[in-house]
Write a protein that holds these residues in place. Structure first.
Motif, PDB file in Angstrom:
ATOM      1  N   GLU A 232       0.893  -1.240  -0.080  1.00  0.00           N
ATOM      2  CA  GLU A 232      -0.027   0.002  -0.111  1.00  0.00           C
ATOM      3  C   GLU A 232       0.736   1.200   0.049  1.00  0.00           C
TER       4      GLU A 232
ATOM      5  N   SER B  96      -3.041  -3.468   4.989  1.00  0.00           N
ATOM      6  CA  SER B  96      -4.425  -3.265   4.555  1.00  0.00           C
ATOM      7  C   SER B  96      -4.814  -4.978   4.430  1.00  0.00           C
TER       8      SER B  96
ATOM      9  N   HIS C 283      -3.077   1.036  -6.007  1.00  0.00           N
ATOM     10  CA  HIS C 283      -2.133  -0.230  -5.694  1.00  0.00           C
ATOM     11  C   HIS C 283      -2.333  -0.953  -7.024  1.00  0.00           C
TER      12      HIS C 283
ATOM     13  N   GLY D 265     -11.074   5.361   0.157  1.00  0.00           N
ATOM     14  CA  GLY D 265     -10.847   5.144  -1.246  1.00  0.00           C
ATOM     15  C   GLY D 265     -10.616   3.563  -1.841  1.00  0.00           C
ATOM     16  N   GLY D 266     -10.936   3.592  -3.056  1.00  0.00           N
ATOM     17  CA  GLY D 266     -11.045   1.869  -3.230  1.00  0.00           C
ATOM     18  C   GLY D 266     -10.972   2.127  -4.703  1.00  0.00           C
TER      19      GLY D 266
ATOM     20  N   ARG E  72     -10.853  -3.798  -9.230  1.00  0.00           N
ATOM     21  CA  ARG E  72      -9.785  -4.736  -9.189  1.00  0.00           C
ATOM     22  C   ARG E  72      -9.717  -5.547 -10.760  1.00  0.00           C
TER      23      ARG E  72
HETATM   24  N1  ASP Z   1      -6.433  -1.362   0.291  1.00  0.00           N
HETATM   25  C1  ASP Z   1      -6.804  -0.194  -0.249  1.00  0.00           C
HETATM   26  C2  ASP Z   1      -6.323   0.724   0.902  1.00  0.00           C
HETATM   27  O1  ASP Z   1      -5.964   0.361   1.959  1.00  0.00           O
HETATM   28  C3  ASP Z   1      -8.530   0.154  -0.196  1.00  0.00           C
HETATM   29  C4  ASP Z   1      -8.997  -0.453  -1.458  1.00  0.00           C
HETATM   30  O2  ASP Z   1      -8.559  -0.646  -2.378  1.00  0.00           O
HETATM   31  O3  ASP Z   1      -9.906  -1.076  -0.796  1.00  0.00           O
HETATM   32  O4  ASP Z   1      -6.140   2.213   0.930  1.00  0.00           O
END
Ligand code: ASP
Length: 586
Positions: free
Chosen positions: A183, A205, A456, A487-488, A491
């Motif tokens: 991350e 995360s 990411h 945020g997200g 995928r």
């Molecule tokens: N894993 C991402 C973060 O911790 C959040 C996500 O993409 O759901 O920012």
């Protein structure tokens, strides 16, 4: 409190709920001595539990023994008292207290535990050094503000769970002892005794696990998850923090946004927080950066950025000409009619430099030309053209930065916020929420000379990987008053795309297999399209509680240094423990 306590040897009622409808009955309460006042023969004690405060009165004639012992009570002693709920004389009614119409005339007093003189008073919010508060956190937690924010935090998380449960989500735990999740921060590592020289990483995360859960057919997952990132602590950052982590299968961006609007809309509404009800506005990343300089714009006030390139084509002023000639930009804000002393202008310049700019151009617009250190370097029509771009009239202060795009954006957005703070430009009680969407998928890391994932590496790029500079991704951030609260993204669900993204990021097939083989393997066996989001619980509670630091919303936070004044962590360990973990030769 919804339920009276089960009557026992300590109490049968909550302090804060003894009201006039209990008048002329017997009650027992228990709690901490909040304050004591001796009035002639009478002793008054404010007794506190989580529900609030009730006044106890000890009469020398009616209960001589209890009265005698009440003399010795001090702040924070723990007591249990039985007595008669009695209406106060109308002149003694305290309208500021839920229990202000009554008092409890004590007949029995039991001292359950003595308290030494506390290192700071619990009964007021006076300025106490934070380290001392954190060191004595169990006392600090008794203070009204922490009682309020910790209860609010619980309610907010309960609302989140309720709305998601209602929408068929499953709450699923994922491991803390795991492998690195990229991350963008440093990992916390845990040495493995079973395999000396090897380490678990604490998760930055649950990203990869939630994707595996989707591939595992769980469809809708959430977790109130602790995340660990070894970064320098700041006011809005802790080494371990809490996210509401969410993932859904067979969804598009709108589905995730809709779901989060339901969750956060309910949170705001129930907490009486004045944001507009959803759906919330969306702004593209490009628009946010162009109007506000950053991807988390505070839209509660103006002072928007304007591009000045057109006004400066052919300028001879070297600073501007160099920036424009090397692919950079010149942008400015109109800070409005302000008068600022030289020292403040220097402070603003310093702020611009802290954000990477080489300097700051300031100018006061006059009837004729500018009052500015650079006025002599600009032609009259150039100043006039800039005035026009910034809609400036005499008296206005202009702030201009020339550099490469990101630096200009960061410097001007910091200046914008500083000007707004200094001149009180944010309307009291106003809150703005918006989604920022259409993020670039990758950015070029000039230091490392390679592409980096903007969100990411598991975020789905929308388009052809052959042209990374112009690719956007289906990533989205929720921004409240200029702070990113969540945020997200959608995928990648096809292994060949994931492999190509790894390649683009300079992660070769072997390294990819070594670090993320478990994800790649799972992607081989049929992964549904999926996407999700993570919401920053600590930041959300901080905003809604209106407190300054996220530390005021966490029961046991780390200090600003990252250390824990309560337990003394981090702490050295025995040499024998180090040897056992293979961190020292046997
Ligand atoms: N894993 C991402 C973060 O911790 C959040 C996500 O993409 O759901 O920012």
């Amino acid at each position: 409190m919804k339920h009276a306590p089960r009557p026992n040897g300590y109490r049968d009622a909550w302090c804060g709920q003894l009201t006039a409808d209990r008048a002329d009955t017997e009650a027992s309460v228990a709690g901490w001595v909040h304050r004591r006042r001796d009035h002639g023969g009478l002793i008054f004690i404010d007794l506190r539990d989580r529900s609030g405060i009730v006044q106890l009165v000890f009469h020398p004639e009616n209960a001589p023994e209890a009265h005698e012992r009440a003399h010795a009570l001090r702040a924070e002693d723990v007591i249990s008292v039985t007595g008669r709920v009695t209406r106060r004389d109308p002149k003694n009614v305290n309208p500021n207290l839920a229990t202000g119409e009554i008092e409890l005339a004590a007949s029995r007093l039991e001292i359950l535990a003595d308290a030494e003189t506390p290192p700071f008073p619990v009964d007021n919010g006076s300025d106490v050094d934070e380290i001392i508060r954190l060191r004595h956190r169990s006392l600090d937690l008794r203070r009204a503000e922490l009682q309020r924010t910790i209860a609010m935090r619980h309610r907010i998380v309960a609302t989140m769970r309720e709305i998601l449960n209602d929408r068929d989500f499953l709450e699923i735990e994922t491991p803390y002892l795991t492998r690195s999740t990229p991350e963008g921060a440093r990992d916390y590592l845990v040495p493995a005794r079973i395999q000396p020289g090897s380490f678990y990483a604490l998760p930055q995360s649950p990203q990869l696990f939630k994707q595996l859960l989707m591939i595992g057919g769980m469809e809708r997952y959430y977790q109130v998850a602790r995340c660990f990132r070894d970064e320098d602590t700041r006011a809005d950052r802790q080494p371990e923090f809490t996210q509401l982590d969410v993932e859904m299968a067979f969804v598009e961006q709108d589905d995730v946004i809709d779901c989060m609007e339901a969750v956060m809309g309910a949170v705001f509404e129930r907490e009486g927080y004045a944001v507009a009800p959803p759906p919330w506005p969306r702004m593209t990343f490009a628009e946010a950066v162009s109007r506000y300089g950053i991807d988390r714009p505070d839209t509660r006030f103006g002072l928007e950025l304007h591009d000045l390139a057109d006004a400066l084509s052919g300028t001879e002023f070297k600073v501007f000409a160099d920036a424009l000639g090397s692919g950079g930009v010149v942008r400015g804000i109109n800070a409005g009619p302000r008068e600022l002393p030289r020292s403040d202008l220097e402070a603003l310049t310093e702020l611009a430099k802290q954000h990477g700019a080489k300097g700051l151009v300031w100018a006061f617009v006059q009837e004729e030309g500018w009052r500015s250190p650079i006025a002599k370097f600009l032609a009259e029509p150039e100043m006039a053209a800039i005035n026009a771009k910034l809609d400036a009239t005499p008296g206005d202060l202009l702030l201009i930065v020339a550099d490469e795009l990101t630096t200009v954006g960061q410097a001007l957005s910091a200046l914008r916020l500083e000007v707004a703070r200094r001149f009180d430009l944010i309307p009291a009680g106003r809150h703005d929420i918006l989604w920022v969407v259409d993020f670039p998928a990758f950015f070029w890391d000039a230091d490392a000379q390679r592409w980096d994932a903007a969100h990411h590496p598991f975020t789905s790029p929308s388009g052809d990987l052959g042209d990374p500079a112009n690719l956007t991704s289906e990533a989205y951030d929720l921004v409240l008053d200029g702070a990113e609260i969540g945020g997200g993204s959608i995928r990648i669900n096809r292994i060949e795309v994931q492999q190509r993204v790894f390649e683009l990021l300079g992660i070769g097939p072997e390294e990819a297999q070594g670090r993320f083989g478990f994800l790649l393997d799972a992607l081989r066996y049929g992964a549904p399209p999926h996407g999700g989001i993570a919401m920053g619980v600590d930041r959300i509670v901080t905003a809604l509680a209106g407190v300054e630091s996220i530390r005021d919303t966490i029961a046991f936070p780390k200090a600003a240094s990252g250390a824990d004044p309560l337990t003394g962590a981090p702490a050295p360990v025995d040499a024998s423990q180090m040897r056992e973990l293979g961190l020292r030769p046997a």
